[in-house]
Design an enzyme around this catalytic site. Structure first.
Site, PDB file in Angstrom:
ATOM      1  N   ARG A  84     -17.090 108.418  15.320  1.00 52.21           N
ATOM      2  CA  ARG A  84     -15.979 107.670  14.733  1.00 52.21           C
ATOM      3  C   ARG A  84     -15.551 106.570  15.695  1.00 52.21           C
ATOM      4  O   ARG A  84     -15.249 106.841  16.846  1.00 52.21           O
ATOM      5  CB  ARG A  84     -14.801 108.599  14.455  1.00 52.21           C
ATOM      6  CG  ARG A  84     -13.534 107.871  14.034  1.00 52.21           C
ATOM      7  CD  ARG A  84     -12.399 108.830  13.634  1.00 52.21           C
ATOM      8  NE  ARG A  84     -11.223 108.074  13.259  1.00 52.21           N
ATOM      9  CZ  ARG A  84     -10.093 108.028  13.967  1.00 52.21           C
ATOM     10  NH1 ARG A  84      -9.949 108.739  15.070  1.00 52.21           N
ATOM     11  NH2 ARG A  84      -9.086 107.281  13.566  1.00 52.21           N
ATOM     12  N   HIS A 129      -7.143 100.539  14.122  1.00 48.49           N
ATOM     13  CA  HIS A 129      -6.646 101.449  15.147  1.00 48.49           C
ATOM     14  C   HIS A 129      -5.786 100.628  16.119  1.00 48.49           C
ATOM     15  O   HIS A 129      -6.134 100.443  17.280  1.00 48.49           O
ATOM     16  CB  HIS A 129      -7.807 102.159  15.848  1.00 48.49           C
ATOM     17  CG  HIS A 129      -7.437 103.385  16.626  1.00 48.49           C
ATOM     18  ND1 HIS A 129      -8.070 104.602  16.469  1.00 48.49           N
ATOM     19  CD2 HIS A 129      -6.513 103.594  17.589  1.00 48.49           C
ATOM     20  CE1 HIS A 129      -7.551 105.498  17.300  1.00 48.49           C
ATOM     21  NE2 HIS A 129      -6.597 104.906  18.003  1.00 48.49           N
ATOM     22  N   GLU A 174      -3.350 106.814  12.317  1.00 48.93           N
ATOM     23  CA  GLU A 174      -2.024 107.257  12.752  1.00 48.93           C
ATOM     24  C   GLU A 174      -0.876 106.318  12.385  1.00 48.93           C
ATOM     25  O   GLU A 174      -0.304 105.622  13.231  1.00 48.93           O
ATOM     26  CB  GLU A 174      -2.020 107.508  14.263  1.00 48.93           C
ATOM     27  CG  GLU A 174      -2.940 108.626  14.670  1.00 48.93           C
ATOM     28  CD  GLU A 174      -2.748 109.075  16.119  1.00 48.93           C
ATOM     29  OE1 GLU A 174      -2.109 108.348  16.891  1.00 48.93           O
ATOM     30  OE2 GLU A 174      -3.230 110.163  16.456  1.00 48.93           O
ATOM     31  N   ASN A 316      -5.567 113.817  12.917  1.00 51.61           N
ATOM     32  CA  ASN A 316      -5.618 113.773  14.380  1.00 51.61           C
ATOM     33  C   ASN A 316      -4.679 114.851  14.876  1.00 51.61           C
ATOM     34  O   ASN A 316      -3.475 114.820  14.584  1.00 51.61           O
ATOM     35  CB  ASN A 316      -5.168 112.419  14.924  1.00 51.61           C
ATOM     36  CG  ASN A 316      -6.238 111.351  14.759  1.00 51.61           C
ATOM     37  OD1 ASN A 316      -7.333 111.632  14.245  1.00 51.61           O
ATOM     38  ND2 ASN A 316      -5.942 110.148  15.194  1.00 51.61           N
ATOM     39  N   TYR A 318      -3.438 117.352  18.167  1.00 50.08           N
ATOM     40  CA  TYR A 318      -3.482 117.604  19.606  1.00 50.08           C
ATOM     41  C   TYR A 318      -2.662 118.797  20.062  1.00 50.08           C
ATOM     42  O   TYR A 318      -3.086 119.558  20.919  1.00 50.08           O
ATOM     43  CB  TYR A 318      -3.003 116.364  20.375  1.00 50.08           C
ATOM     44  CG  TYR A 318      -4.004 115.230  20.359  1.00 50.08           C
ATOM     45  CD1 TYR A 318      -4.963 115.117  21.361  1.00 50.08           C
ATOM     46  CD2 TYR A 318      -4.027 114.300  19.326  1.00 50.08           C
ATOM     47  CE1 TYR A 318      -5.900 114.095  21.354  1.00 50.08           C
ATOM     48  CE2 TYR A 318      -4.951 113.274  19.309  1.00 50.08           C
ATOM     49  CZ  TYR A 318      -5.897 113.176  20.319  1.00 50.08           C
ATOM     50  OH  TYR A 318      -6.826 112.175  20.301  1.00 50.08           O
ATOM     51  N   GLU A 387      -9.620 113.434  15.303  1.00 51.78           N
ATOM     52  CA  GLU A 387      -9.395 113.436  16.754  1.00 51.78           C
ATOM     53  C   GLU A 387      -8.843 114.783  17.173  1.00 51.78           C
ATOM     54  O   GLU A 387      -8.013 115.363  16.468  1.00 51.78           O
ATOM     55  CB  GLU A 387      -8.367 112.382  17.201  1.00 51.78           C
ATOM     56  CG  GLU A 387      -8.848 110.968  17.220  1.00 51.78           C
ATOM     57  CD  GLU A 387      -7.762 109.988  17.691  1.00 51.78           C
ATOM     58  OE1 GLU A 387      -6.889 110.367  18.493  1.00 51.78           O
ATOM     59  OE2 GLU A 387      -7.819 108.841  17.236  1.00 51.78           O
TER      60      GLU A 387
END
Ligand code: GBH
Length: 492
Positions: A84, A129, A174, A316, A318, A387
């Site tokens: 990606r 992005h 995002e 995404n 985390y 991500e």
């Protein structure tokens, strides 16, 4: 079997896409090469270097513009199924508008895509992005009423040039970081700090722009090109600190504020902004003397345009935090703002392992929680993890045991979610290589490969985690005790 692990036997499906991710401004460098125009990160880092922790910028970064063949070689070393990356809008359209196409920029991405395809690596391509052409920012950026049109024009150029080979599109990376951090705060370019309305105005324009690009693809390109077009939203997990009703509704408000305002208009049955949060913002706005809600309305036409305007949900993910209604956990925030509207507290247990980034902790089961939540909330959508990753310090070198611990935990959580029936098609590790970590400059490193930013060729060297990930991709199994044979044998 040689595995003494209770979860032995749990395999990732053969067609599950394992990959890694990067973004144009973070890796490409060559900021003004061959006709590329200025974007908002060039502009901000050049005019206000002091806002970046080490006063650095992405002028050179990992120089992937010149090192793309080495990057593809790394993908092959890892055995990736997919990669990606994002396109730099101002490398393709220097002024942002579609009247002038920079052929050198198009050639670069063509060469890169072709090199990947030569080795059967599937490109997942993000259109945006965070690196908006500066000229479009000068005209208002995302809050200009023309933004959806500019984005559709750009998307057309992209689909026309690359859509014969690219079958997985991601419109935006995002929205929260674009809108809240860039327009409602100062932690991303363009640092507008319009705390009261910035986030909400941007959110509406962004989902409309996503819809315009999606419908363009669906009507004009899908019939010939046959691909998919989704969006990537940052979805960290926000669970309640206690089982109390107050904490549970605080957690729901937090989820709406963090990602619901971008996901709900696209993925929910009814469309529009999330109900509870919009009611709060409308009430607060009145009390604060605004003539109308700071959160804009959708017309019926806009609502219908946006509803369902996607083929998949890119996640995404985390970390997590625990949400509380209790005053004790609330931090200072400006009023009015998204945070004062949501008005809840957050708690991160001190025992969660810490990365080099202050916001990033290893939170147990957070991937499972997010994926199963999205499954039930939005009627089992197609999901990709676009991500997921862990940061270390520049000094920490190649032996990254903490990153290995994180990836193993994350991928076990992915397996739990697959067992629970989530419709997850792939997983992209952030990141292939060390890169420019936005406001943190080069002080936080996310790469499976280390980059020597001092060396002229920006030498890439695999960390230990690279070999662990490689073995997981090869075997489709997480073997908790696997050790790479010896450093000299790591590269075949
Ligand atoms: C992703 O954002 C980005 O897509 C990617 O470009 C980036 O390199 C990667 O993560 C790693 O950060 O310091 O307390 O102000 C993840 C979401 C939101 C995480 C902003 C960091 C800053 C919190 N990011 N957040 S704070």
């Amino acid at each position: 079997s040689c595995y003494a692990h209770p979860k032995h036997g749990r395999k990732f499906p053969d067609d599950f896409l394992f990959g890694t991710a990067t973004a144009s401004y973070q890796v490409e460098g060559a900021w003004n090469a061959d006709g590329k125009g200025e974007n908002i990160w060039d502009h901000m880092t050049h005019t206000m270097p002091e806002v970046i922790a080490d006063q650095s910028n992405g002028d050179e970064a990992a120089d992937s513009y010149h090192n793309y063949k080495r990057d593809v070689e790394i993908m092959r070393e890892l055995g990736l199924d997919a990669y990606r990356f994002s396109l730099s809008w101002s490398r393709i359209l220097p002024n942002g508008q579609a009247n002038i196409v920079n052929q050198a920029g198009v050639d670069y991405y063509n060469n890169f895509i072709n090199e990947m395809l030569k080795y059967n690596i599937t490109p997942l391509v993000t259109l945006y992005h965070w690196d908006l052409p500066q000229k479009l920012q000068d005209l208002g950026g995302f809050v200009s009423p023309l933004f959806p049109e500019w984005f559709e024009d750009y998307a057309r150029v992209v689909f026309e040039n690359f859509g014969d080979r690219v079958k997985h599109w991601i419109t935006f990376n995002e929205p929260r970081e674009i809108c809240y951090e860039g327009y409602g705060s100062i932690t991303k370019a363009p640092r507008l700090n319009a705390t009261d309305v910035g986030t909400y105005l941007c959110a509406k324009q962004l989902v409309i722009a996503n819809a315009r690009a999606y419908h363009l693809y669906d009507k004009e390109f899908r019939p010939i090109q046959n691909g998919k077009c989704g969006i990537t939203i940052s979805v960290n997990w926000f669970g309640p600190l206690t089982d109390s009703e107050e904490d549970q509704s605080a957690a729901e408000i937090k989820r709406q504020a963090e990602w619901g305002i971008y996901a709900e208009p696209i993925f929910s049955e009814q469309g529009g902004f999330p109900k509870e949060l919009s009611e709060i913002v409308e009430r607060n706005s009145k009390e604060q003397g605004y003539p109308r809600s700071r959160m804009p309305e959708f017309t019926d036409e806009e609502r219908d345009l946006v509803r369902g305007s996607t083929d998949f949900f890119g996640v995404n993910h985390y970390t997590a935090s625990l949400v509380s209604a209790n005053e004790e956990y609330k931090e200072w925030h400006p009023t009015p703002s998204l945070l004062s509207d949501a008005d809840v507290g957050g708690y991160v247990p001190p025992e969660w392992p810490k990365s080099a980034s202050k916001w990033l902790k290893l939170a147990p089961n957070s991937i499972y929680n997010v994926l199963t939540h999205l499954k039930s909330k939005y009627n089992n959508p197609i999901l990709y993890i676009t991500e997921n990753g862990w940061s270390t310090t520049p000094e920490s070198g190649l032996e990254d045991e903490d990153r290995i611990t994180y990836y193993r935990a994350a991928l076990n959580s992915v397996l739990d979610a697959l067992e629970a029936g989530v419709n997850l098609k792939g997983y992209m590790a952030w990141s292939l290589i060390d890169n420019f970590e936005w406001m943190e400059g080069y002080l936080e490193r996310f790469g499976l490969y280390q980059v020597d930013f001092e060396s002229p060729e920006k030498t890439r060297t695999p960390r230990k985690s690279a070999f662990i990930y490689k073995e997981i991709i090869r075997s489709r199994v997480i073997e908790p005790n696997y050790e790479p044979p010896s450093r000299t044998m790591w590269i075949d």
